[in-house]
Design an enzyme around this catalytic site. Structure first.
Site, PDB file in Angstrom:
ATOM      1  N   MET A  21      14.179 -31.506  18.172  1.00  0.00           N
ATOM      2  CA  MET A  21      14.219 -30.280  17.385  1.00  0.00           C
ATOM      3  C   MET A  21      15.424 -29.402  17.736  1.00  0.00           C
ATOM      4  O   MET A  21      15.284 -28.180  17.828  1.00  0.00           O
ATOM      5  CB  MET A  21      12.921 -29.503  17.573  1.00  0.00           C
ATOM      6  CG  MET A  21      11.736 -30.117  16.870  1.00  0.00           C
ATOM      7  SD  MET A  21      11.880 -29.917  15.081  1.00  0.00           S
ATOM      8  CE  MET A  21      10.525 -30.949  14.518  1.00  0.00           C
ATOM      9  N   HIS A 142      18.657 -25.659  20.679  1.00  0.00           N
ATOM     10  CA  HIS A 142      17.287 -25.900  20.246  1.00  0.00           C
ATOM     11  C   HIS A 142      16.900 -24.940  19.126  1.00  0.00           C
ATOM     12  O   HIS A 142      17.231 -23.752  19.154  1.00  0.00           O
ATOM     13  CB  HIS A 142      16.314 -25.740  21.416  1.00  0.00           C
ATOM     14  CG  HIS A 142      15.045 -26.496  21.205  1.00  0.00           C
ATOM     15  ND1 HIS A 142      14.045 -26.069  20.343  1.00  0.00           N
ATOM     16  CD2 HIS A 142      14.601 -27.687  21.717  1.00  0.00           C
ATOM     17  CE1 HIS A 142      13.048 -26.934  20.354  1.00  0.00           C
ATOM     18  NE2 HIS A 142      13.365 -27.931  21.165  1.00  0.00           N
ATOM     19  N   HIS A 143      16.189 -25.475  18.127  1.00  0.00           N
ATOM     20  CA  HIS A 143      15.802 -24.664  16.976  1.00  0.00           C
ATOM     21  C   HIS A 143      14.781 -23.584  17.356  1.00  0.00           C
ATOM     22  O   HIS A 143      14.583 -22.622  16.608  1.00  0.00           O
ATOM     23  CB  HIS A 143      15.219 -25.557  15.862  1.00  0.00           C
ATOM     24  CG  HIS A 143      15.504 -25.042  14.484  1.00  0.00           C
ATOM     25  ND1 HIS A 143      15.538 -23.704  14.165  1.00  0.00           N
ATOM     26  CD2 HIS A 143      15.759 -25.693  13.316  1.00  0.00           C
ATOM     27  CE1 HIS A 143      15.789 -23.556  12.879  1.00  0.00           C
ATOM     28  NE2 HIS A 143      15.944 -24.741  12.344  1.00  0.00           N
ATOM     29  N   ALA A 144      14.131 -23.713  18.492  1.00  0.00           N
ATOM     30  CA  ALA A 144      13.240 -22.653  18.956  1.00  0.00           C
ATOM     31  C   ALA A 144      14.029 -21.403  19.323  1.00  0.00           C
ATOM     32  O   ALA A 144      13.486 -20.292  19.341  1.00  0.00           O
ATOM     33  CB  ALA A 144      12.430 -23.125  20.164  1.00  0.00           C
ATOM     34  N   THR A 340      14.343 -17.959  14.590  1.00  0.00           N
ATOM     35  CA  THR A 340      14.267 -18.643  13.308  1.00  0.00           C
ATOM     36  C   THR A 340      13.640 -17.725  12.270  1.00  0.00           C
ATOM     37  O   THR A 340      12.536 -17.225  12.469  1.00  0.00           O
ATOM     38  CB  THR A 340      13.442 -19.931  13.436  1.00  0.00           C
ATOM     39  OG1 THR A 340      14.057 -20.764  14.425  1.00  0.00           O
ATOM     40  CG2 THR A 340      13.398 -20.673  12.112  1.00  0.00           C
TER      41      THR A 340
END
Length: 535
Positions: A21, A142-144, A340
């Site tokens: 991710m 990281h998309h977090a 996000t």
């Protein structure tokens, strides 16, 4: 400590070895003519000076006791020798070797005991056309921690407008408050966050109910009156499915229901295939303006045309149109927060239409219908929600989903992801090196084994194709088809308006007039960069 919002934490819970991710990009960099240093060391020093202005790169995860709630971010000092690493390629390597390296490195998960980012510097590249020394950089974030827009905001801090890095004023970093709350303190923080999230969600429910009621009333009203095209557009947008297309005054409607099943709608392996392609932005803008299309419409048309060519050769080409899941940013103007803020819409690509003019009209109509609905629906999409017990459930569900190959058993909602992220329109520099390309590297998920992410950079449209290595190993061939579809877009003539014949009067009342569609504009040919891969 700051706990992650529900949407950000979801990217952690859903991550598996088959479904990393993190997002990032592949950059080709050109060093100054008189450069004689060690670029890896220079980049580490450059990042060391910029880190005080990059809080998203100076924090790591702190897990809640028993994993009952979302983890939190705590301060951390990244070890730049671990976060910026050199990858030596064989002498005179080129784009094919870089793409293969990205495909090999992308499935490697980021170390969660460290800040969630990593830079890979590739050396050994062939020199430029005039002997310029070149290196490349593959970034992982990281998309977090960041979405596409937040990554652009980070780049504005890291990159410079000239080869001489600008002076950065040293700022004091925060103190070492790294998880000293203790178990009881962490539990209290988790419970407090759950209460705040629940209260916030409860306060939003009356407004959401009002919006849904208004949308339902609008739909009922439109169904009672208005043209047939308006009724169909409203219906198809409401169910987030394929939409009505108006072509030369006639209506072409794709059937309702799930998207067709393709080779992209499978469970992922732990391998990736990647390719990048560049299109000239000025030529794309000239062409799309003549056709009354937006940049996003043009991107969807070109990618749809490439997919139609690819599936025509490798089969099967579905009789129904492919559906793209398109991320929609919910970020307010000027918001550079590193989290996000996005949701998804569905767009029909018109791949079932052989005529490119009809396909373009289909894409434009689909886009307009979706935009009309997303203005209302965006406010209903929560980015934060109560997470008590969710970490266990989501992590177990993600593992089971992949192992049981659930993606092959469920109806297909979308066939691939297509994302368009605005970027800078002037050349940028990193630690003295000029950035030549900016190919995004994004996320493929179970059931959507192909991700196409587009970003504008320095008057170019840089496209990154990331796919499961087993479902689609031929990303370089698909990239060649993207260029072919772009040339088709440029050669597409302006559609002439064909007035419909006068309606025949019926015995019981006068005939009604039919609406005539607007004409679309005329292109100018151009030759994009040729790829080595044969189409």
């Amino acid at each position: 400590m700051k706990q992650l919002a529900g949407l950000d934490a979801s990217f952690l819970y859903l991550e598996t070895p088959q479904m990393p991710m993190h997002v990032g990009a592949l950059h080709l960099l050109e060093l100054p003519a008189d450069y004689a240093g060690d670029y890896v060391e220079d980049l580490r020093e450059h990042m060391r000076l910029r880190l005080p202005l990059l809080p998203a790169l100076r924090r790591k995860l702190l897990t809640m006791p028993l994993g009952l709630s979302n983890p939190g971010w705590v301060d951390a000092d990244p070890d730049l020798a671990e976060h910026i690493v050199e990858v030596e390629l064989p002498p005179d390597s080129g784009m094919a070797e870089l793409e293969a390296q990205v495909g090999a490195l992308h499935p490697v998960l980021l170390d969660r005991s460290r800040p969630l980012w990593k830079f890979h510097v590739f050396t050994g590249l062939a020199p430029g056309p005039e002997g310029q020394c070149r290196v490349a950089l593959y970034t992982q974030l990281h998309h977090a921690a960041v979405d596409g827009q937040a990554a652009v905001a980070l780049a504005q801090v890291i990159l410079d407008l000239g080869p001489e890095p600008r002076a950065i004023e040293a700022t004091a970093t925060r103190g070492n408050k790294r998880g000293r709350l203790g178990t009881v303190g962490l539990l209290r923080a988790a419970v407090a966050q759950q209460w705040q999230q629940t209260a916030k969600l409860a306060r939003s429910l009356p407004g959401a109910a009002g919006i849904l009621g208004s949308m339902a009333a609008d739909y009922v009203g439109s169904a009672a009156g208005g043209s047939a095209v308006d009724k169909l557009r409203t219906l198809l947008a409401d169910v987030a499915a394929q939409t009505t297309a108006v072509v030369r005054g006639k209506t072409a409607v794709s059937s309702l229901g799930p998207a067709p099943r393709t080779r992209f709608n499978v469970s992922l392996s732990a391998t990736r295939s990647f390719a990048g392609v560049t299109l000239p932005l000025a030529e794309l803008n000239r062409t799309r303006k003549r056709h009354g299309a937006s940049v996003n419409d043009a991107v969807l048309f070109v990618i749809g045309g490439a997919l139609r060519r690819f599936l025509t050769r490798h089969g099967p080409l579905p009789r129904k149109s492919l559906i793209a899941a398109v991320p929609v940013s919910m970020r307010a103007a000027g918001d550079t927060t590193s989290n996000t803020q996005a949701t998804m819409s569905l767009m029909s690509l018109g791949t079932h239409l052989a005529d490119p003019a009809q396909r373009l009209a289909h894409v434009i109509a689909s886009s307009q219908a979706m935009k009309a609905q997303m203005g209302q629906v965006k406010s209903l999409m929560p980015t934060d929600f109560p997470a008590l017990g969710i970490p266990w459930l989501m992590q177990a569900g993600a593992m089971l989903y992949g192992r049981a190959k659930v993606a092959e058993k469920l109806p297909v909602v979308a066939n691939l992801v297509i994302s368009n992220v605005p970027g800078p329109q002037l050349p940028l520099y990193l630690a003295g090196a000029r950035m030549l390309t900016n190919y995004p590297t994004s996320i493929a998920v179970h059931g959507l084994a192909l991700n196409v992410t587009v970003q504008t950079y320095n008057q170019s449209l840089d496209i990154g194709l990331m796919a499961c290595g087993e479902a689609l190993p031929q990303t370089s061939e698909l990239a060649a088809y993207v260029e072919a579809a772009f040339m088709e877009f440029q050669a597409l003539p302006v559609a002439a308006v064909e007035p419909e014949p006068a309606p025949v009067a019926k015995k019981r009342g006068p005939a009604k007039k039919k609406a005539v569609s607007k004409a679309t504009p005329k292109p100018r040919a151009s030759t994009p960069r040729k790829r080595a891969a044969a189409g």
